[in-house]
Motif scaffolding. Sequence first.
Motif, PDB file in Angstrom:
ATOM      1  N   THR A   1       0.826  -1.199   0.000  1.00 44.60           N
ATOM      2  CA  THR A   1       0.000   0.000   0.000  1.00 44.60           C
ATOM      3  C   THR A   1       0.863   1.253   0.000  1.00 44.60           C
ATOM      4  OG1 THR A   1      -1.759  -1.140   1.212  1.00 44.60           O
ATOM      5  CG2 THR A   1      -1.765   1.266   1.274  1.00 44.60           C
TER       6      THR A   1
ATOM      7  N   HIS B   1      -1.160  -0.646  -4.526  1.00 41.31           N
ATOM      8  CA  HIS B   1      -2.490  -0.198  -4.126  1.00 41.31           C
ATOM      9  C   HIS B   1      -2.312   1.189  -3.519  1.00 41.31           C
ATOM     10  CE1 HIS B   1      -4.672  -3.936  -4.858  1.00 41.31           C
ATOM     11  NE2 HIS B   1      -3.541  -4.530  -4.531  1.00 41.31           N
TER      12      HIS B   1
ATOM     13  N   ARG C   1      -3.761   4.772  -1.921  1.00 40.92           N
ATOM     14  CA  ARG C   1      -4.813   5.572  -1.304  1.00 40.92           C
ATOM     15  C   ARG C   1      -4.519   7.035  -1.575  1.00 40.92           C
ATOM     16  NH1 ARG C   1      -3.679   2.988   4.025  1.00 40.92           N
ATOM     17  NH2 ARG C   1      -4.629   0.905   4.016  1.00 40.92           N
TER      18      ARG C   1
ATOM     19  N   SER D   1     -11.333  14.201  -3.032  1.00 36.32           N
ATOM     20  CA  SER D   1     -10.600  12.986  -3.404  1.00 36.32           C
ATOM     21  C   SER D   1     -11.428  12.101  -4.321  1.00 36.32           C
ATOM     22  CB  SER D   1     -10.215  12.203  -2.147  1.00 36.32           C
ATOM     23  OG  SER D   1      -9.414  12.980  -1.287  1.00 36.32           O
ATOM     24  N   THR D   2     -12.720  11.967  -4.015  1.00 37.19           N
ATOM     25  CA  THR D   2     -13.598  11.126  -4.830  1.00 37.19           C
ATOM     26  C   THR D   2     -13.726  11.674  -6.241  1.00 37.19           C
ATOM     27  OG1 THR D   2     -14.840  10.417  -2.880  1.00 37.19           O
ATOM     28  CG2 THR D   2     -15.922  10.178  -5.025  1.00 37.19           C
TER      29      THR D   2
ATOM     30  N   ARG E   1     -10.518  11.010  -8.062  1.00 37.40           N
ATOM     31  CA  ARG E   1     -10.381   9.602  -8.464  1.00 37.40           C
ATOM     32  C   ARG E   1     -11.162   9.349  -9.755  1.00 37.40           C
ATOM     33  NH1 ARG E   1     -13.476   5.040  -7.900  1.00 37.40           N
ATOM     34  NH2 ARG E   1     -12.314   3.051  -7.923  1.00 37.40           N
ATOM     35  N   GLU E   2     -12.371   9.873  -9.837  1.00 43.70           N
ATOM     36  CA  GLU E   2     -13.162   9.704 -11.057  1.00 43.70           C
ATOM     37  C   GLU E   2     -12.464  10.362 -12.247  1.00 43.70           C
ATOM     38  OE1 GLU E   2     -15.857   7.741 -11.346  1.00 43.70           O
ATOM     39  OE2 GLU E   2     -15.278   7.221  -9.282  1.00 43.70           O
TER      40      GLU E   2
ATOM     41  N   GLU F   1      -9.335  -0.206  -9.863  1.00 46.60           N
ATOM     42  CA  GLU F   1      -9.209  -1.246  -8.841  1.00 46.60           C
ATOM     43  C   GLU F   1      -8.222  -0.852  -7.750  1.00 46.60           C
ATOM     44  OE1 GLU F   1      -7.396  -5.802  -8.443  1.00 46.60           O
ATOM     45  OE2 GLU F   1      -7.757  -4.929 -10.421  1.00 46.60           O
ATOM     46  N   ARG F   2      -7.123  -0.228  -8.127  1.00 48.84           N
ATOM     47  CA  ARG F   2      -6.016  -0.033  -7.199  1.00 48.84           C
ATOM     48  C   ARG F   2      -5.971   1.337  -6.537  1.00 48.84           C
ATOM     49  NH1 ARG F   2      -1.226  -2.904 -10.812  1.00 48.84           N
ATOM     50  NH2 ARG F   2      -2.006  -5.053 -10.614  1.00 48.84           N
TER      51      ARG F   2
ATOM     52  N   THR G   1      -7.814   4.026  -4.397  1.00 48.34           N
ATOM     53  CA  THR G   1      -8.987   4.183  -3.540  1.00 48.34           C
ATOM     54  C   THR G   1      -8.891   5.504  -2.778  1.00 48.34           C
ATOM     55  OG1 THR G   1      -7.889   2.951  -1.757  1.00 48.34           O
ATOM     56  CG2 THR G   1      -9.318   1.706  -3.250  1.00 48.34           C
ATOM     57  N   VAL G   2     -10.041   5.934  -2.272  1.00 45.40           N
ATOM     58  CA  VAL G   2     -10.137   7.209  -1.568  1.00 45.40           C
ATOM     59  C   VAL G   2     -10.080   6.985  -0.070  1.00 45.40           C
ATOM     60  CG1 VAL G   2     -11.676   9.137  -1.038  1.00 45.40           C
ATOM     61  CG2 VAL G   2     -11.390   8.368  -3.403  1.00 45.40           C
TER      62      VAL G   2
END
Length: 326
Positions: free
Chosen positions: A10, A33, A35, A44-45, A48-49, A74-75, A77-78
Motif C-alpha cells: 500500500t 495499491h 490511497r 478525493s472522490t 479519483r473519477e 481497482e487499485r 482508492t479514496v
Amino acid sequence: MTSRPTLTGTYAVIGSGYMGGGIAQVLALAGAHVRIADVDAATSTANRERLIGEAKQFATDQLFPPHAPDTIAERVTVAGSFEEAVEGASFVEEAVPEKIEIKHDVLRRVSAAAAPETVIGSNTSTILIGRIAEAVTHPERFLGVHFSNPAPFIPGVEVIAHAGTDESIIPGVEEIVRATGKHPARISDADGFVLNRLQYALFEEASKLVDEGVANAADVDTIVRTTFGFRLPFFGPFAIADMAGLDVYKFCFESLQGRWPERFATPPALAEHVGNGRLGTKSGGGFLDVPAERVPELVAYRNRAYVRMQQLLDELGPAPVQETGR
C-alpha cells in the motif's frame, strides 16, 4: 531491455490534484495499491473519477495500456483523511500546493500518523527539503521525490536527500521510481535542485535575447527546439560538450567574454579539462569517458537518434503553439 520491478503493498498520495493524481496513476500501474487523500473526501472522490476518465482517454490514445482504466479503478482508492491514507502505507508521496505553510501542516499530520518506518517523499519543485523536513516526525525517513509535469509521461525524477536523511532509504525510493518506468537522479538539497536551476537559467537568457531585440519569442523557441534542444532527449550537456570538443567550448566562452566577461566566465572544470588535454571524445576523455574504440559506435548512435527524432516530429506535425509562417 531490463524488466521493471513490480510494486507491492500500500502506498499513499497526499494531494490528488494534477500532479498527485498523475503520480497515483503510475504507482497503480506499477502494481501498488494507492490511497489518495485531499482536503476532504469529496475532493478525493472527484479526483479519483477524473483519474479513471483520463486513463480511459489515455488508453484510447494508446498512451496507457488497454488495462489501465480498470487497473487504476481497482487499485486507487479514496481515504477519508490524511491519517487514514497513510495507515499501513510503506511509502507516502506528498503533492500538496507549493507553499511551505501548507506542506508543514500536512506533513506534520502525515508523519505523526504514519508508522516510524514509513518513507515519506515530497513532490516539491522549489522548496528546500531540509526546510520542509522541519515539520516531519522522524525526518530521517523524509526526502524529496520530484516528478515532473505531466507526471504520467515525463520520465525524469529528482531524488533529493536533506542533511538528515537516512541514506539507506534512497535505494528503495529509487526502486519505486524505476518501477513506474521512470529514471531517478540523486540530487543534493540546493535551491532549485537541478531541473529548475537549469530550466530557469535557460528561460532567463531566452528572455534577455527577446528584450535585446536579437530575436522574437517564436524564433528563440525555434532555435532551441531545432538545435541543442534537438540533442537533449539523447545526451545531457556534458556529453554534448564532449562530442563538440571541450577546446571548442573553451574558445566559445572566451569569445562571449568579449561582451559579457562575468556572465560567460569559463567554468573552472572546463578550463581544467582542457589544460590537462582532456578535450572530449576526440581525446578519449572529457567530462565523461568514452574509449576511443567506442567513438564510432557513439557517432552512429547519435546520427540514428537525430534522424529518428526528425521522423517522429514529421509524423506528429507542428505543435499547436508553433507559428507556421510569418
